[in-house]
Design an enzyme around this catalytic site. Structure first.
Site, PDB file in Angstrom:
ATOM      1  N   SER A 281      17.401  17.913 -17.609  1.00 53.09           N
ATOM      2  CA  SER A 281      16.600  19.131 -17.563  1.00 53.09           C
ATOM      3  C   SER A 281      17.282  20.240 -18.336  1.00 53.09           C
ATOM      4  CB  SER A 281      16.378  19.573 -16.118  1.00 53.09           C
ATOM      5  OG  SER A 281      15.727  20.825 -16.063  1.00 53.09           O
TER       6      SER A 281
ATOM      7  N   HIS B 126       0.834  -1.215   0.000  1.00 50.00           N
ATOM      8  CA  HIS B 126       0.000   0.000   0.000  1.00 50.00           C
ATOM      9  C   HIS B 126       0.864   1.258   0.000  1.00 50.00           C
ATOM     10  CE1 HIS B 126      -3.522  -2.521   1.049  1.00 50.00           C
ATOM     11  NE2 HIS B 126      -2.651  -3.171   1.803  1.00 50.00           N
TER      12      HIS B 126
END
Length: 509
Positions: free
Chosen positions: A364, A234
């Site tokens: 980037s 989870h």
């Protein structure tokens, strides 16, 4: 120069006749297909175009192309998508295999050996890729693939005519329908080419790519087998496992992916050839279907057989829907594996940071020094595309009306695209990411030592409720599990050290 006035008169009359014929041709309502502009490579004509005919009339065909009137007419009627939407070249080359096999069988049944041999030689050139430039048609045409079948028939016919010294477009001595398409229909040849192309793509691209990825992940599972880390369920902390066990899960997913794809292939190996128009085999000879399948198998080295039921083979494409479903499942596995790896490699300082991923290129245009998990991103995009492809294949497969499915070109386009993308992406992901992954053991050990879920090891000794109280106390106080356990008095230090040992929590006892 001339011996008599009579000779000069005859020459002048002939010249006048030639000029009149030229004016007549120019006056006809014939035009080249829109968008077809080819550099003229003289083959059998000194003109830029030749005149060819189909049942609808005359059309100009570029003289440097082997295709004929039906192909040109298709380019006029289906201006959809341009060159990026052309029929996959794998289908065209599969047609080359099929047409060669059919010609060889027809030769056994009485087709003129000279014609059959020329067809086979021309078909070899189609299969080898030598004639790729002569197949301009797009996927978005008739749903049976008739235009592409005729494109192949015309190219092979004209190339065979050229080999035999004839005139391009004359259909003499090799006719595209009567000879190249003998005992065939678009309705059985196109699905046959679909299956040949799909099986070859799976064997030549997809399965080798998946095996490469499987082997690389297996090597990493072995490399990481002694590194203990915290598990997550989870997206929250869970009990420990080894990094090798985590990668072992990925290995098994890829192993099953290979098995699922292979399990779908027996239906793909069944060929529709011999069914002709609706599956009855009209205009074929007894044994034609079986012999063609045997020839295709011999030419490809794959276990092709004639379809058990030709009506199913023409009217449905469940075999390719099944294969696409297997590819969809592969994509699901790839999405999970690539996402896990990029999330485990997130950081380098503010993420999970348990894995160190290879740095392949700047990440980037604005943030200096940034490096991104580009191979993982490419793989997840491929997975998404394959899932979308399967939706299209599912819709196409479910629309086989009566005796013929008419979504054939779209179905095979997407199946081939999925197989190729997954195969290529598996190799790229392996070579540029998986083989270079390293474990950040310092970060792994830090996160594991801070995890509260190690308390699970105390369940058999002090019970669930007391173990839960230790975890909650440690979380509230910001202390370690050991400090909380001793504070609550549920066990002593020796017991804690004996019972809470991550290396002993990796399997059943």
């Amino acid at each position: 120069m001339y011996r008599s006035a009579r000779s000069l008169h005859r020459f002048s009359a002939s010249l006048s006749d030639l000029r009149a014929a030229q004016r007549s041709i120019k006056a006809r309502n014939v035009c080249p297909a829109p968008g077809l502009r080819h550099q003229t490579v003289r083959m059998a004509s000194s003109e830029a175009f030749r005149i060819e005919r189909d049942t609808f009339g005359e059309l100009k065909v570029p003289s440097d192309k082997y295709y004929g009137a039906q192909t040109v007419r298709s380019t006029m009627n289906f201006r959809i998508g341009g060159v990026t939407e052309r029929m996959p070249i794998q289908v065209i080359r599969a047609f080359g295999i099929l047409k060669k096999a059919a010609a060889e069988v027809n030769k056994d049944y009485g087709l003129d050996p000279k014609i059959a041999d020329a067809i086979m030689k021309a078909a070899d050139e189609v299969e080898s890729g030598k004639l790729d430039d002569h197949f301009p048609l797009v996927v978005w045409q008739t749903g049976s693939g008739t235009q592409t079948n005729m494109n192949v028939n015309e190219v092979i016919s004209n190339r065979a005519i050229e080999m035999l010294g004839g005139k391009l477009g004359s259909k003499d001595p090799v006719h595209p329908n009567d000879h190249v398409n003998k005992s065939q229909s678009s309705n059985d040849t196109f699905p046959t080419a679909m299956h040949i192309a799909a099986a070859k793509e799976v064997h030549e691209v997809l399965l080798p790519g998946l095996q490469t990825l499987h082997d690389a992940l297996a090597a990493k599972a072995e490399q990481f087998k002694d590194i203990i880390k915290i598990g997550r369920t989870h997206t929250q902390d869970a009990v420990p496992l080894s990094l090798g066990q985590e990668f072992g899960g990925y290995v098994q997913q890829v192993k099953y992916s290979i098995a699922r794809v292979k399990a779908s292939l027996p239906r793909v190996y069944e060929l529709a050839a011999g069914g002709t128009a609706v599956g009855t085999g009209l205009n074929t000879r007894i044994g034609f279907a079986e012999k063609v399948a045997d020839k295709v198998s011999a030419l490809t080295g794959l276990p092709f057989v004639t379809a058990a039921n030709k009506f199913e083979a023409l009217a449905a494409h469940d075999a390719l829907v099944e294969l696409s479903g297997a590819l969809n499942t592969v994509a699901v596995s790839m999405m999970k594996i690539a996402n896990d790896i990029r999330f485990l490699g997130s950081g380098p300082r503010s993420g999970l940071g348990e894995l160190i991923l290879p740095e392949n290129e700047p990440g980037s245009s604005i943030m200096p020094g940034k490096v991104n998990p580009t191979q993982c991103e490419a793989m997840t995009m491929v997975a998404a595309q394959v899932m979308g492809n399967h939706v299209a294949v599912t819709v196409g497969g479910s629309n086989g009306h009566f005796e013929l499915n008419v979504f054939k070109p779209m179905i095979i386009k997407n199946v081939l695209n999925s197989a190729r993308l997954l195969g290529d992406a598996s190799v790229s992901f392996t070579n540029n990411c998986v083989v270079g992954i390293e474990a950040n053991t310092e970060r792994i050990n830090k996160l594991m030592s801070e995890s509260l879920m190690l308390v699970t090891a105390l369940n058999p000794h002090i019970g669930y409720d007391k173990a839960a109280k230790i975890a909650k106390t440690a979380h509230k106080d910001g202390s370690t599990l050991k400090e909380a356990a001793l504070k609550l008095g549920f066990l002593n230090e020796q017991q804690f050290e004996e019972w809470v040992r991550p290396h002993d929590m990796l399997g059943p006892k």
